[in-house]
Scaffold this active site. Structure first.
Site, short mmCIF file in Angstrom:
data_model
loop_
_atom_site.label_atom_id
_atom_site.label_comp_id
_atom_site.label_asym_id
_atom_site.label_seq_id
_atom_site.Cartn_x
_atom_site.Cartn_y
_atom_site.Cartn_z
N CYS A 1 -22.23 -8.91 2.47
CA CYS A 1 -23.62 -9.41 0.88
C CYS A 1 -22.78 -8.97 -0.33
O CYS A 1 -22.99 -9.31 -1.38
CB CYS A 1 -24.57 -8.42 1.53
SG CYS A 1 -23.95 -7.10 1.69
N GLN B 1 0.90 -1.06 -0.09
CA GLN B 1 -0.24 -0.53 -0.09
C GLN B 1 0.91 0.98 0.07
O GLN B 1 -0.19 2.20 -0.22
CB GLN B 1 -0.72 0.43 1.03
CG GLN B 1 -2.40 -1.05 1.29
CD GLN B 1 -2.63 -0.71 -0.24
OE1 GLN B 1 -3.30 0.32 -0.41
NE2 GLN B 1 -3.34 -2.15 -0.68
N SER C 1 4.26 -4.77 -5.10
CA SER C 1 3.02 -5.21 -5.94
C SER C 1 3.33 -3.99 -7.21
O SER C 1 2.41 -2.48 -6.58
CB SER C 1 2.35 -5.19 -5.22
OG SER C 1 0.98 -5.58 -6.59
N ALA C 2 3.50 -4.09 -7.97
CA ALA C 2 3.97 -3.16 -8.70
C ALA C 2 2.74 -2.38 -9.01
O ALA C 2 2.48 -1.50 -9.41
CB ALA C 2 4.46 -3.39 -10.02
N HIS C 3 1.48 -3.23 -9.94
CA HIS C 3 0.40 -2.46 -9.64
C HIS C 3 -0.46 -1.79 -9.01
O HIS C 3 -1.26 -0.35 -8.78
CB HIS C 3 -0.61 -3.50 -10.40
CG HIS C 3 -1.46 -3.77 -9.40
ND1 HIS C 3 -2.41 -4.06 -9.25
CD2 HIS C 3 -1.38 -5.34 -8.51
CE1 HIS C 3 -3.51 -4.87 -8.52
NE2 HIS C 3 -2.72 -5.76 -7.80
#
Lengths: 416, 416
Positions: A278, A135, A152-154
């Site tokens: 939900c 993050q 994480s690159a994305h």
């Protein structure tokens, strides 16, 4: 040469040596490989693993596998803001602790964790700390004396298909599963070179504007945090108000079906996420909201990507009150059976999904005298979280739960 | 929706149901996950694994891990063309065989394997067969009654970062390691959607022209196979001449340092691969050439990508003879000590790397009378493969090897 250059650029952004950094096929695979390798490398020290209760599912899945294979796991709890207490990590450390894991910031509510302090506590005990920096890495390097780091690159706006695993020199590490000679034997398979080059370039580009963009997005998320409770009644904004990453803001709306609200917002052109039960295939609320003890019903997570224009936020705040009101109206009709039984009012919400149990509780609480009790029968897992959360928000007393013939009975005493 | 459409398109090309197909982060990861999952799913049947000796390293690494964890492995040998015998698979099948693996075609020499027959043999024994279809899937579906199949998008000209793992319904499969709800629990981490969509689209596009392009590339590789031995003396073209995938052609050149030849060809604008020991970091020749028992020195693998123009092949054939001659000339100076000892000529090539031991052997073989012996001392692993291969090519008798004070002594008797 391209791979070497990408590794150097990424290592500089992480704050490690290039030979400490491996590229993996995703952030999830970096976490899986990092935890498995660190646990195996420290096998002689023991088989105890520490994680926080609000880690990403990739960390928690690794912990589950470790337990299934005979290891032990301590899950450190968080406060209502989603923050761990470094003292709780200190307490959790055992003579046979092989590894501790802590995220740099939470992926659902944006709360920053005290990584530096926890790293210090772990270092003093001789236990390596793995930091899941997914993050925060786009915003800056992770401070503190960590031993392993994943990202994480994305998440920083780079391409899909690239994760990072940094393992500091001197950290015992034994890669698990079949490996080959690539990426220091830590990530098998031919490197996804185009994506890796793009990942390193995008990290550098994002970092160049990080300070300015962080300030801008903080202002926008702060506006959402402040305005939503003014515009929408019965809302709980969650996550630490100060120690948070830019660009993530999360709130929960009482008496709202999370999935219906997502659809309303989607029709208005806004793609948001939700930790409500939900909206998930498992019908259980987000483990993060559960660990924080906050309301999960009608949960909305707004992520502002880099460069989000101010107008989008303004329009979101225009659209939201109507969307919530519309969902609440549809849910307004009584859906549960209410009976008076001995000294308590019983709401039979069996077979009804979130947010019905809480809606029906709210409808009848005024029908019992102060000091009287409402007993809500529910077989929806979310009720266990949302009924106490509603009591806290409304100033009513949550007495506790007890097994019922079917499902669980949740007892609430009216105090105001 | 994009993911579903990509899965349907890829499943159609594979010849399986969409719900049998998972996307992984690479072909290597598909193989690792497929073998580990199939072995675990068949744990009750036993822990015996069958692979061919010429599988891709990802399969062999999985087999090594399985052995290290207490399983047993049979490596089925191949003939000089690189082909397995289905009868050898039938013999290898044991009551505790959990899984057999066979590539559809070899990645170094292009030889197609009798997958249909081996699948039949395995099916009759109730053992699942995993087919590594990386080399052939772009050309067409794999026939035969296979149980699991793996492939890699970049091999058919698609993007990096996408592998396929198909597991037929009814095949026992227990995914190993941490998993999540994605890709039927077989490939954790968020799917690399852009790459997956591109992979499926490119597979469809390649297949549309596969028949025509296969014929064209076959003609070009056949030209290389025929012309190279005419243009370059002392060359062995390897791999099955008929049963082969289009676009791969492999040959070995006696008295040539593979790495030097690669550099010569690179200077001329050709990027080729080599299975020679002197081009790998491990200093051992390709396990494929070794298993086939063919010459590995001066090995060159030419891959013709889709659309390779005929002129490139013509120019390659123009350039190759000069490149080989230039490398041979540089290696021409005597590099080993030759002594006469009792009844044999001894070539001391200790400390000399491939192709020196064979070059020196060739230089002195004429110096002993017919019936006389040359003893080559070498500590290069490649000599074990290349000296017998040279004898076969030259019609001399390979007597055998014996341990020496340092390295190994290889005995060759002059018969012509």
């Amino acid at each position: 040469m391209l791979l070497d250059a990408a590794r150097e650029a990424a290592a500089e952004a992480v704050g490690c040596r290039p030979d400490e950094l491996s590229f993996t096929a995703s952030g999830t695979q970096a976490v899986h490989a990092g935890i498995a390798g660190a646990l195996a490398g420290r096998r002689r020290a023991g088989r105890h693993l520490i994680v926080s209760a609000v880690e990403h599912s990739s960390v928690l899945h690794s912990a589950e596998i470790h337990e299934r294979e005979g290891g032990s796991v301590t899950r450190v709890s968080v406060d209502r803001s989603g923050t761990v207490d470094p003292a709780a990590y200190a307490e959790a450390l055992l003579p046979d602790t092989a590894l501790a894991c802590l995220q740099s910031a939470n992926h659902e509510v944006g709360t920053e964790q005290p990584v530096g302090e926890v790293a210090g506590v772990c270092r003093a005990a001789g236990v390596p700390l793995l930091v899941d920096a997914a993050q925060s890495l786009g915003w800056g390097p992770v401070g503190g004396d960590w031993s392993l780091l994943t990202a994480s690159a994305h998440k920083w706006g780079g391409p899909s298909g690239v994760g990072l695993l940094a393992v500091r020199k001197g950290v015992r590490f034994a890669a698990q599963g079949p490996v080959d000679e690539r990426e220091s034997g830590r990530a098998p398979g031919f490197e996804n070179l185009p994506a890796i080059v793009a990942a390193a370039a995008s990290l550098r580009a994002v970092r160049a504007e990080a300070a300015q963009e962080a300030a801008r997005l903080r202002e926008l998320t702060e506006r959402i945090r402040a305005r939503v409770p003014e515009l929408v009644p019965d809302v709980e904004v969650v996550g630490d108000p100060e120690r948070r990453v830019p660009g993530i803001v999360t709130f929960s709306c009482l008496y709202v079906d999370g999935e219906a609200l997502l659809h309303e917002l989607d029709r208005a052109g806004f793609s948001v996420s939700s930790g409500s039960s939900c909206t998930s295939s498992t019908l259980t609320p987000s483990h993060v909201l559960k660990a924080m003890g906050v309301l999960s019903e009608g949960n909305v997570r707004v992520s502002l990507p880099l460069g989000t224009p101010e107008e989008d936020v303004t329009r979101f705040l225009d659209v939201l009150p109507g969307a919530v009101a519309s969902v609440r109206e549809k849910l307004g009709a009584p859906a549960a059976r209410v009976v008076v039984q001995e000294d308590a009012l019983v709401v039979d919400a069996l077979g009804k999904r979130c947010p019905i149990p809480v809606i029906e509780l709210a409808k009848v609480i005024g029908d019992v005298p102060i000091g009287g009790t409402v007993r809500v029968l529910s077989d929806d897992e979310a009720a266990r979280l949302d009924i106490p959360a509603w009591c806290e928000m409304r100033g009513q007393e949550y007495v506790g739960e007890e097994p019922a013939d079917r499902g669980t009975a949740y007892l609430v005493r009216r105090v105001s």
